[in-house]
Design a protein around this motif. Structure first.
Motif, PDB file in Angstrom:
ATOM      1  N   HIS A 240       0.314   9.604  -4.966  1.00  0.00           N
ATOM      2  CA  HIS A 240       0.535  10.894  -4.379  1.00  0.00           C
ATOM      3  C   HIS A 240       1.396  11.635  -5.526  1.00  0.00           C
ATOM      4  O   HIS A 240       1.207  12.948  -5.775  1.00  0.00           O
TER       5      HIS A 240
ATOM      6  N   ILE B 222      -9.338   4.166  -7.117  1.00  0.00           N
ATOM      7  CA  ILE B 222      -8.497   3.444  -5.952  1.00  0.00           C
ATOM      8  C   ILE B 222      -9.097   2.000  -5.554  1.00  0.00           C
ATOM      9  O   ILE B 222      -8.106   1.000  -5.458  1.00  0.00           O
ATOM     10  N   GLU B 223     -10.448   1.866  -5.597  1.00  0.00           N
ATOM     11  CA  GLU B 223     -10.808   0.555  -5.244  1.00  0.00           C
ATOM     12  C   GLU B 223     -10.380  -0.524  -6.520  1.00  0.00           C
ATOM     13  O   GLU B 223      -9.917  -1.508  -6.386  1.00  0.00           O
TER      14      GLU B 223
ATOM     15  N   LEU C 297     -14.136  13.141  -5.397  1.00  0.00           N
ATOM     16  CA  LEU C 297     -13.783  12.184  -4.295  1.00  0.00           C
ATOM     17  C   LEU C 297     -14.407  10.965  -4.668  1.00  0.00           C
ATOM     18  O   LEU C 297     -13.821   9.709  -4.883  1.00  0.00           O
ATOM     19  N   GLU C 298     -15.569  11.058  -5.107  1.00  0.00           N
ATOM     20  CA  GLU C 298     -16.303   9.619  -5.603  1.00  0.00           C
ATOM     21  C   GLU C 298     -15.270   8.947  -6.843  1.00  0.00           C
ATOM     22  O   GLU C 298     -15.207   7.677  -6.746  1.00  0.00           O
TER      23      GLU C 298
ATOM     24  N   LEU D 101      -6.603  -1.436  -5.593  1.00  0.00           N
ATOM     25  CA  LEU D 101      -6.725  -2.317  -4.572  1.00  0.00           C
ATOM     26  C   LEU D 101      -7.160  -3.599  -4.988  1.00  0.00           C
ATOM     27  O   LEU D 101      -6.677  -4.676  -4.419  1.00  0.00           O
ATOM     28  N   THR D 102      -7.920  -3.804  -5.848  1.00  0.00           N
ATOM     29  CA  THR D 102      -8.369  -5.013  -6.187  1.00  0.00           C
ATOM     30  C   THR D 102      -7.216  -5.722  -7.205  1.00  0.00           C
ATOM     31  O   THR D 102      -7.224  -6.938  -7.048  1.00  0.00           O
TER      32      THR D 102
ATOM     33  N   LEU E  14       0.701  -1.172   0.128  1.00  0.00           N
ATOM     34  CA  LEU E  14      -0.159  -0.007  -0.072  1.00  0.00           C
ATOM     35  C   LEU E  14       0.917   1.338  -0.224  1.00  0.00           C
ATOM     36  O   LEU E  14       0.566   2.288  -0.569  1.00  0.00           O
TER      37      LEU E  14
ATOM     38  N   TYR F 273     -12.553   9.511  -7.792  1.00  0.00           N
ATOM     39  CA  TYR F 273     -11.115   9.165  -7.492  1.00  0.00           C
ATOM     40  C   TYR F 273     -11.108   7.655  -6.462  1.00  0.00           C
ATOM     41  O   TYR F 273     -10.477   6.954  -6.687  1.00  0.00           O
ATOM     42  N   PHE F 274     -12.180   7.693  -5.689  1.00  0.00           N
ATOM     43  CA  PHE F 274     -12.224   6.471  -4.569  1.00  0.00           C
ATOM     44  C   PHE F 274     -12.588   5.093  -5.677  1.00  0.00           C
ATOM     45  O   PHE F 274     -12.391   4.174  -5.148  1.00  0.00           O
ATOM     46  N   GLN F 275     -13.350   5.317  -6.811  1.00  0.00           N
ATOM     47  CA  GLN F 275     -13.749   4.220  -7.421  1.00  0.00           C
ATOM     48  C   GLN F 275     -12.429   3.765  -8.322  1.00  0.00           C
ATOM     49  O   GLN F 275     -12.204   2.626  -8.394  1.00  0.00           O
TER      50      GLN F 275
ATOM     51  N   ILE G 183       1.724   2.098  -3.553  1.00  0.00           N
ATOM     52  CA  ILE G 183       0.780   2.587  -4.238  1.00  0.00           C
ATOM     53  C   ILE G 183       0.252   3.898  -3.936  1.00  0.00           C
ATOM     54  O   ILE G 183      -0.009   4.829  -4.601  1.00  0.00           O
ATOM     55  N   GLN G 184       0.149   4.279  -2.490  1.00  0.00           N
ATOM     56  CA  GLN G 184       0.136   5.434  -2.074  1.00  0.00           C
ATOM     57  C   GLN G 184       0.969   6.521  -2.475  1.00  0.00           C
ATOM     58  O   GLN G 184       0.477   7.583  -2.971  1.00  0.00           O
TER      59      GLN G 184
ATOM     60  N   LEU H 236      -9.812  13.022 -10.919  1.00  0.00           N
ATOM     61  CA  LEU H 236      -9.392  13.695  -9.842  1.00  0.00           C
ATOM     62  C   LEU H 236     -10.492  15.145  -9.632  1.00  0.00           C
ATOM     63  O   LEU H 236     -10.333  15.545  -8.763  1.00  0.00           O
TER      64      LEU H 236
END
Lengths: 86, 199
Positions: free
Chosen positions: A10, A76-77, A69-70, A80-81, A2, A72-74, A5-6, A66
């Motif tokens: 960034h 990120i998901e 937020l929605e 992570l998958t 992580l 962006y997190f889609q 990836i983080q 970007l």
């Protein structure tokens, strides 16, 4: 994992910020931009040693991803998958 | 409508902090006038780290923020603690370091924290990610997006100030070995730059 990836995420956002600077003022961040790009390439190469499925960082986020937020997190998901299913 | 800012004093007098209280009020009300419709209450804690008696103010802030644990930082000049439902914020100014900043840096730092308040939003996907992976794994992503948004706003409105001190990799990161054959090396590097990036 992580952590890498983080940091890549960034760096991508950092580069997007640099891109938003008008050309006539970009000179003052030229070195920072080069360092960020260099570091991004290294992190990505390291990531690909174990995780070959990761797309190129340039494909991780569009400008649209970007803008909220929605969105962006889609994205990120999705990233992570890839870790969950190497 | 102007934003109400409730001053919390710890080890300083009203006189000691009046300059900063006025500065923050001016920035919030002039540059972030929309905030008053978004944040119900802002508390402002101004202190000196060297002799703060945290117990004197800790309970008040923790109750205000719905139980969030408060530990003031020794070196961060300015910090924002933020809670939703209803949106409330506590801005902390550590004069031990804050007053060493130049005027433009002080203004930029305050604007940065105000932008965090202004841009706060929630996301359904984030909630599901938090449930699946836990806060520890997701908080870095939250932080980086928040910082991206805040810096983008600062660039839009105060670009020349931002360019005097643009977001950068911290010095340690720039000296990290750039050829990293295995991820294990990155793990080792993590401790050298756990804060990783200046925000």
């Amino acid at each position: 994992m992580l952590f890498e990836i983080q940091n890549i995420v960034h760096l991508i956002t950092l580069l997007k910020l640099y891109e938003s600077i008008p050309d006539e003022k970009k000179n003052s961040i030229r070195v920072k931009k080069l360092n960020a790009k260099k570091y991004l390439r290294s992190l990505y190469s390291a990531l690909c040693v174990d995780y070959k499925k990761f797309p190129q960082p340039t494909d991780w986020f569009s400008k649209q991803d970007l803008s909220s937020l929605e969105a962006y997190f889609q994205k990120i998901e999705k990233l992570l998958t890839i870790i969950d299913n190497p | 409508m102007s934003q109400e800012i409730h001053l919390i004093l710890s080890n300083l007098t009203t006189e000691d902090v009046s300059t900063y209280y006025v500065l923050i009020g001016k920035i919030i009300n002039e540059d972030f006038s929309v905030l008053s419709s978004k944040i119900s209450t802002i508390k402002l804690l101004i202190f000196r780290f060297e002799n703060i008696v945290l117990e004197n103010v800790k309970k008040e802030i923790e109750e205000f923020l719905g139980g969030k644990v408060v530990n003031v930082s020794d070196n961060r000049p300015i910090t924002i603690r933020f809670t939703a439902n209803p949106p409330k914020a506590c801005l902390e100014i550590n004069l031990s370091t804050f007053e060493k900043l130049e005027d433009w840096e002080q203004r930029l730092a305050i604007r940065h924290e105000c932008a965090h308040m202004l841009l706060y939003q929630q996301s359904k996907t984030l909630v599901s990610l938090l449930a699946k992976y836990g806060e520890e794994k997701i908080k870095g992503f939250i932080r980086f997006y928040d910082e991206y948004e805040v810096h983008a706003l600062i660039i839009e409105r105060w670009m020349d100030d931002w360019l005097k001190n643009p977001l950068d990799l911290i010095a340690q990161c720039q000296t990290l070995p750039l050829s990293l054959p295995r991820l294990g090396n990155l793990e080792a590097a993590k401790n050298q730059c756990c804060l990783r990036f200046k925000t």
